[in-house]
Structure formats: structure tokens, C-alpha cells
Design a protein around this motif. Structure first.
Motif, PDB file in Angstrom:
ATOM      1  N   VAL A  22       8.429  -2.325 -16.130  1.00  0.00           N
ATOM      2  CA  VAL A  22       7.853  -2.753 -14.851  1.00  0.00           C
ATOM      3  C   VAL A  22       6.581  -1.948 -14.607  1.00  0.00           C
ATOM      4  O   VAL A  22       6.456  -0.813 -15.053  1.00  0.00           O
ATOM      5  N   THR A  23       5.650  -2.545 -13.911  1.00  0.00           N
ATOM      6  CA  THR A  23       4.399  -1.881 -13.583  1.00  0.00           C
ATOM      7  C   THR A  23       4.634  -0.873 -12.456  1.00  0.00           C
ATOM      8  O   THR A  23       5.685  -0.893 -11.810  1.00  0.00           O
ATOM      9  N   PRO A  69       4.585 -11.427 -17.758  1.00  0.00           N
ATOM     10  CA  PRO A  69       3.422 -11.085 -18.589  1.00  0.00           C
ATOM     11  C   PRO A  69       3.823 -10.270 -19.808  1.00  0.00           C
ATOM     12  O   PRO A  69       4.731  -9.439 -19.747  1.00  0.00           O
ATOM     13  N   ASN A  70       3.140 -10.521 -20.912  1.00  0.00           N
ATOM     14  CA  ASN A  70       3.407  -9.792 -22.149  1.00  0.00           C
ATOM     15  C   ASN A  70       2.177  -9.011 -22.564  1.00  0.00           C
ATOM     16  O   ASN A  70       1.059  -9.527 -22.550  1.00  0.00           O
ATOM     17  N   ARG A  79       6.136  -4.906 -10.765  1.00  0.00           N
ATOM     18  CA  ARG A  79       6.142  -6.190 -11.470  1.00  0.00           C
ATOM     19  C   ARG A  79       6.727  -6.046 -12.865  1.00  0.00           C
ATOM     20  O   ARG A  79       6.423  -5.081 -13.565  1.00  0.00           O
ATOM     21  N   PRO A  80       7.549  -6.998 -13.298  1.00  0.00           N
ATOM     22  CA  PRO A  80       8.121  -6.916 -14.649  1.00  0.00           C
ATOM     23  C   PRO A  80       7.092  -7.300 -15.704  1.00  0.00           C
ATOM     24  O   PRO A  80       6.164  -8.076 -15.440  1.00  0.00           O
ATOM     25  N   HIS A 139      13.025 -11.475  -7.869  1.00  0.00           N
ATOM     26  CA  HIS A 139      12.855 -10.034  -8.087  1.00  0.00           C
ATOM     27  C   HIS A 139      12.373  -9.745  -9.506  1.00  0.00           C
ATOM     28  O   HIS A 139      11.597  -8.817  -9.724  1.00  0.00           O
ATOM     29  N   GLU A 140      12.834 -10.535 -10.459  1.00  0.00           N
ATOM     30  CA  GLU A 140      12.516 -10.258 -11.852  1.00  0.00           C
ATOM     31  C   GLU A 140      11.133 -10.752 -12.240  1.00  0.00           C
ATOM     32  O   GLU A 140      10.417 -10.091 -12.992  1.00  0.00           O
TER      33      GLU A 140
END
Length: 478
Positions: free
Chosen positions: A292-293, A250-251, A297-298, A438-439
Motif C-alpha cells: 500500500v502507498t 496499480p502495478n 492505496r493498494p 477498501h482494497e
């Protein structure tokens, strides 16, 4: 990877960030006025690269209340100071519409002339875009250099552009602004480029071509060349953007009014170290940083160019490929300066530009998260009004870090989440696939076995397809 949750106190203070280095370079290296450019002959005809020193401001108040008119002129003063000038005084005239001949009317022109002479000013700056005839007549009557708001903003962009694409975009906007304002040299405007006796001269289309026509032709050619270059650079930007979008990460696009604290906010949530300066349009080139959140989450953050009231349409067009970073994001973080005199006007101005750059797109604008920054400098009355007008907004201070944790969580809650749950046993020979999980996804369970890594994770469809051949014949648990 820059950590979305990282503590800025853990960063060594002695190590300068890229923003610190850029700011030091900006202070150490200043423009030298008067140096020639590729279009030397053109600037000889008309376009003035601003060498602002002592200026008087003038505006026309057509609607709204007096507070808005004064705030508009105060913003113009900040723009003038950012361009390197000293503001001496300012006038505002109440009119239903600007005078078509002189912008402020003949009576006010005399008053403006007297004020400028008394103050020792050498430049008049008008709070609006003047037509070529308004610019010419006003300058002839006050006998001083006259600059409008658009030329002022273009000059600031020219000072702050650092990348090759940014410089090309600014030059294109300047040439588009300049083209209809070319004015020869008074009585000598009809002077021939080569003259009939000289047979036309080098570069002329033929006998009788004026210098003005030659300059217009050269500008048209330069504009065409810049558009081709920007188009190629835009394609490269689109390729990078597509690669980023294709990764399913997500951006978050950070947009807002100039000097609202977008770069400071980006630094606060990611320790990005981008340039921060208390000046309008301090950063023009978009900066993208990873993070990352709070739940792991990335995501990526993109800091975009700042907006301003009546942003010149030439800049909107030239920076369209850059501004479209906003439209392609998964979430728009709209930053507002809570300490501004009229913060609601900032919101309206930004949303107006956003509508302009997305009106021809088929995809809708991303969801918006309004963030009111600089609450440590804002009055309680203004903040109470903003909380009433924008109940869903997040109120923060990038300087004191108040509200930053809440902002991180609100961003995490607003981002799309991977929708497919997979249960797979990935061989150790495919370690890159585990790294992708993971990413890009959310790992729910992980176990290292004799034959590979057992993963239960929530992932995006493209990654789920890649994991399908290693799926374990156990129903996924939701």
C-alpha cells in the motif's frame, strides 16, 4: 497483505524469508557436470555445457574510451565468476571492428595463446558473440576451449532458472544458440547415422544421413516443442496478468541492470523477502508482491529479470512473455547501480532492451521513474554527474534505507488515482463490496448505520458501476 510502509525491524530476524531459503538452497546444491540430458546425442556433437575453471578473457575495443573497454571486460569477469570460474587475466585489443576470421587477429591469437599457456588456463572467454567460423578458427589456433559472451550468459541463466517456465525459456535460448554452431567430429563429421551397409539405422531418415543432420532434426523438433510449452505457459501468465490488471490495482514493475539491487529495493519497500545475492542474474523468475502507498492505496510490485549489455537476442525472445510484465505496468521503476564504473551505460542498455520488447506493441511504455541505488557505495563525483544528467531521479540505498521514504512517496505520486467519487449506502449483506472499496479505492468517509455502511470514496469506473445501485441521492462532493 505486505505493507508498503511496514518497518523491517518489526519482522522477526529468526524467521527466514523465502529469499533466504532459496539462497541457502542455491549454495547447498551445486551442479554436477557431465550428467546427460534429453539431448545427450546432441551435446556429444558440439554444445559444451560450461565447466569453467581457469579462464583468460579477451575483448575487442571498437568504440568509446578506454574506461568503457575496461569496464566491459570487468563485467565479463564478473559473469565468468558467477558461472563458477577463476579469472586469471584479460586482454583488450583496439580495432575498428572484430577480425572476421579469429575475432582478434592472427598476431593477437599467438599472444593470447602464450598468455593462456603461461597462466595455466583451460578456457578463453571472448567479450562478444562469435560467429561459428570465428569460434572454430580461434579454438583451433589457441588449442583451448573458447566460449563467447552469449554462451556464458546462457550458462548462468541455466544455473539460476528455478521455475518450469524459466527452465524452458533458457533451454529454448540455448538450443537456438547451439543450432548454427553444430560441428561434427572433425574428420568423422561425415560419419553416417546408420551407414549404407546398415540400411540407415534407427532414427535416420534413410541411408546416407549424417549424424549432424540427425542432431539438427532433433533440435528443431525440441525447439518446436519448447515453443508450444512456453506459449501455453505464457497464456497462463497472461491470464494472471489480465486478472491483476482487471482489478484496477496499480502495478509497479521494477526493472534494471543485473545486480543493480532490484530485489533488495523490493525488499526495502515491501519486506517481500525475495532472494538477494551479490551475483549477476541472481533471480530470473519475476516476483509479484502486494503493498500500500503511504496514503493507503493498494498496489503491486513486480520484480523482473535483470538486463545486461548485449543481452543475447535468444534470451530476449525466449523471455519475451516475462519481460512484457514491464510494458503492462502502470509505472516502471528503473533501477541503476550508482556504484558502477559507467552507470550511464547501464541506463542505455536497459532502455535498448525495453525498446526491443515493446517495438511491436500498440500500447506505449509506462512512465519511467529512474532510481539510482547503492549511493552508499558510489563516489560523490559520480553521484553529482548523475544528478546533473537525471535531475528527476531518486537517489537511494536499499542497504542503509537512505532515500526509501522519498521513493515511496514518488511512486505514490506517479501512480494513477481512481477518478470517480461515489456516495453509497451498502447493505451489510454486501460486505464484499465494501472490502473491494477498501482494497481498490480511496475511502474518503465511512459510517456504519443501522441499514448498512455509508461510504464516500474515490474508485475506478468498474467499481463505481457495481456501487451504482446503492448510490445515495446526494450530489458527490469533490
Amino acid at each position: 497483505m505486505t505493507n508498503f510502509e511496514s518497518d523491517p525491524e518489526l519482522v522477526e530476524e529468526e524467521t527466514p524469508s523465502t529469499g533466504d531459503l532459496a539462497l541457502a538452497d542455491r549454495v547447498a546444491l551445486r551442479r554436477v557436470a557431465g550428467l546427460s540430458t534429453e539431448l545427450t546425442d546432441v551435446t556429444e556433437v558440439e554444445y559444451r555445457r560450461l565447466r569453467l575453471e581457469r579462464v583468460v578473457l579477451v575483448g575487442v575495443w571498437t568504440d568509446g574510451d578506454s574506461a568503457y573497454a575496461e569496464a566491459s571486460l570487468a563485467e565479463l569477469a564478473r559473469l565468468a565468476e558467477t558461472a563458477g570460474s577463476e579469472v586469471l587475466d584479460g586482454l583488450v585489443q583496439r580495432r575498428p571492428r572484430p577480425d572476421p576470421a579469429t575475432y582478434i587477429g592472427s598476431g593477437k591469437v599467438r599472444e593470447l595463446r602464450d598468455l593462456a599457456v603461461a597462466q595455466g588456463a583451460d578456457t578463453i572467454i571472448c567479450d562478444g558473440e562469435l560467429s561459428p567460423s570465428q569460434l572454430r578458427q580461434l579454438e583451433e589456433r589457441v588449442k583451448l576451449k573458447v566460449i563467447d559472451r552469449t554462451a556464458l550468459i546462457l550458462d548462468i541463466f541455466a544455473q539460476h532458472a528455478s521455475s518450469r517456465e524459466g527452465k524452458a525459456q533458457v533451454e529454448l535460448a540455448q538450443l537456438q544458440y547451439m543450432l548454427p554452431r553444430l560441428r561434427g567430429w572433425g574428420e568423422a563429421m561425415s560419419r553416417q547415422a546408420g551407414g549404407r551397409l546398415a540400411g540407415g539405422g534407427i532414427g535416420g531418415r534413410g541411408p546416407g544421413e549424417t549424424k549432424l543432420e540427425t542432431d539438427r532434426r532433433r533440435i528443431h523438433k525440441r525447439i518446436a516443442r519448447l515453443r508450444r510449452e512456453i506459449n501455453l505457459m505464457g497464456q497462463a501468465r497472461q491470464t494472471k496478468r489480465s486478472r491483476r490488471l482487471g482489478s484496477s490495482t496499480p502495478n509497479v514493475a521494477i526493472a534494471g541492470y543485473t545486480n543493480a539491487g532490484k530485489s533488495s529495493l523490493l525488499n526495502a519497500v515491501t519486506n517481500a523477502g525475495v532472494l538477494v545475492e551479490d551475483a549477476l542474474f541472481a533471480t530470473l523468475d519475476p516476483a509479484t508482491r502486494r503493498g500500500v502507498t503511504p496514503d493507503g492505496r493498494p498496489l503491486t510490485f513486480t520484480d523482473t529479470v535483470g538486463f545486461v549489455r548485449h543481452l543475447p537476442h535468444q534470451l530476449v525472445e525466449a523471455f519475451r512473455s516475462t519481460l512484457e510484465e514491464v510494458a503492462d505496468a502502470d509505472l516502471l521503476v528503473h533501477v541503476v547501480d550508482g556504484s558502477d564504473a559507467v552507470p550511464t551505460r547501464q541506463v542505455s542498455s536497459v532502455r535498448e532492451v525495453l525498446r526491443e520488447i515493446t517495438e511491436d506493441r500498440e500500447t506505449p511504455m509506462p512512465p519511467e521513474l529512474l532510481v539510482v541505488n547503492k549511493i552508499d557505495q558510489a563516489s560523490e563525483v559520480v553521484l553529482a554527474e548523475l544528478r546533473h544528467l537525471f535531475p528527476e531521479a531518486v537517489f537511494v540505498s536499499a542497504h542503509t534505507r537512505e532515500g526509501i521514504e522519498e521513493l515511496r512517496q514518488r511512486i505514490a505520486d506517479a501512480l494513477p488515482r481512481p477518478g470517480e467519487v461515489v456516495d453509497a449506502l451498502v447493505p451489510y449483506s454486501h460486505g464484499g463490496l465494501v472490502a473491494r472499496v477498501h482494497e481498490e479505492g480511496e475511502v474518503l468517509e465511512e459510517e456504519h448505520t443501522d441499514t448498512g455502511t455509508r461510504l464516500r470514496a474515490r474508485v475506478w469506473p468498474n467499481l463505481a458501476a457495481a456501487l451504482r445501485e446503492f448510490a445515495v441521492d446526494v450530489p458527490a462532493r469533490h
